[in-house]
Design a protein around this motif. Structure first.
Motif, PDB file in Angstrom:
ATOM      1  N   VAL A 106     -12.544  -0.099   2.171  1.00  0.00           N
ATOM      2  CA  VAL A 106     -11.165   0.080   2.482  1.00  0.00           C
ATOM      3  C   VAL A 106     -10.937   0.004   3.775  1.00  0.00           C
ATOM      4  N   VAL A 160      -5.549   7.222   0.203  1.00  0.00           N
ATOM      5  CA  VAL A 160      -6.880   6.327  -0.462  1.00  0.00           C
ATOM      6  C   VAL A 160      -7.776   7.589  -1.269  1.00  0.00           C
ATOM      7  N   GLU A 181       0.751  -1.123  -0.046  1.00  0.00           N
ATOM      8  CA  GLU A 181      -0.038   0.138   0.006  1.00  0.00           C
ATOM      9  C   GLU A 181       0.813   1.406   0.061  1.00  0.00           C
ATOM     10  N   THR A 237      -9.034  -2.608  -1.042  1.00  0.00           N
ATOM     11  CA  THR A 237      -7.698  -1.840  -1.093  1.00  0.00           C
ATOM     12  C   THR A 237      -6.988  -2.441  -2.212  1.00  0.00           C
TER      13      THR A 237
END
Length: 270
Positions: free
Chosen positions: A256, A25, A11, A240
């Motif tokens: 998410v 995000v 991520e 995600t």
């Protein structure tokens, strides 16, 4: 119990504060929407709070989160006191996004504003009966989504796509329920950090095909003109690792957790 979690990719923003990760995000969501020719405001972020402490959830709320989702009834109930004031004020919505057993319906109704995992007529009828019994009808009806298993995987909950339309139409007609859309969990994407062969694009194609199938189910239900189906606009899909693909296929809600809170802990401290 089948595991509905999706393995996460590496991520961006994996370190740092919850607010910093949320900013990353939100940037991903906005960029994906623009790339798909959509208005970023059409896509809502649901923050999945599985295994997170109430303190971590409150940190996300302080950063502007107004929609959270919980996979387990036990955690939903345990975290409810921490967010009750926000829910009562209409500043926060709480969705149940995990499988719901009928013997736990009352607990969900006491704490959640929405249910995304309606997967049988029996469950829909049971939830409707409890809503009516509790006076939760009309403007106070429970927002529900039909969960559709677009991949056919045994490990995932949800009704088959061919059965989703009649279920949605039947559920929309039940008192105490407001059908707001459909939810699914996409096919697995390869882990880009693994040692396997590089994806030739077929995995992404499979994920997108599943999301497109959910969109087709929604469109068919709304086109039916059946009572209670006009509000069924939402597509809760994308997590995600695949939120960009979901947004390209019309997602209105992406769920998410890992990208907001970092890797999940193995046990919950509440």
């Amino acid at each position: 119990m089948p595991d509905q979690s999706q393995p996460s990719a590496t991520e961006p923003g994996a370190s740092g504060s919850v607010a910093a990760r949320l900013a990353v995000v939100r940037d991903r969501i906005a960029a994906a929407a623009v790339a798909a020719g959509r208005d970023p405001a059409e896509v809502r972020l649901l923050v999945a709070t599985k295994t997170q402490t109430p303190e971590a959830v409150l940190e996300a709320l302080a950063a502007g989160v107004d929609l959270i989702g919980e996979n387990r009834v036990q955690e939903l109930v345990a975290k409810a006191p921490a967010v009750a004031d926000r829910v009562a004020a209409g500043a926060l919505q709480v969705h149940m996004i995990g499988h719901l057993q009928r013997n736990k319906i009352n607990q969900v109704l006491a704490t959640a504003t929405g249910l995304e995992t309606l997967d049988s007529l029996e469950l829909a009828q049971a939830v409707s009966d409890r809503c009516v019994r509790n006076g939760r009808t009309g403007d106070h009806a429970l927002d529900v989504m039909v969960q559709v298993n677009v991949t056919g995987e045994e490990s995932k909950y949800g009704v088959r796509p061919d059965d989703a339309v009649p279920l949605a139409i039947a559920a929309a007609a039940l008192p105490g329920l407001r059908l707001t859309g459909f939810m699914t969990i996409g096919a697995r994407l390869p882990d880009p950090t693994g040692d396997g062969a590089a994806d030739d694009g077929s995995a992404e194609d499979a994920v997108r095909a599943g999301f497109a199938r959910l969109r087709a189910v929604r469109d068919e239900v709304r086109a039916s003109g059946a009572p209670g189906t006009s509000a069924a606009v939402n597509l809760s899909m994308g997590m995600t690792g695949d939120l960009e693909l979901a947004i390209a296929e019309g997602a209105t809600i992406v769920r998410v957790g890992t990208a907001v809170f970092g890797p999940r802990v193995t046990a919950t401290t509440l």
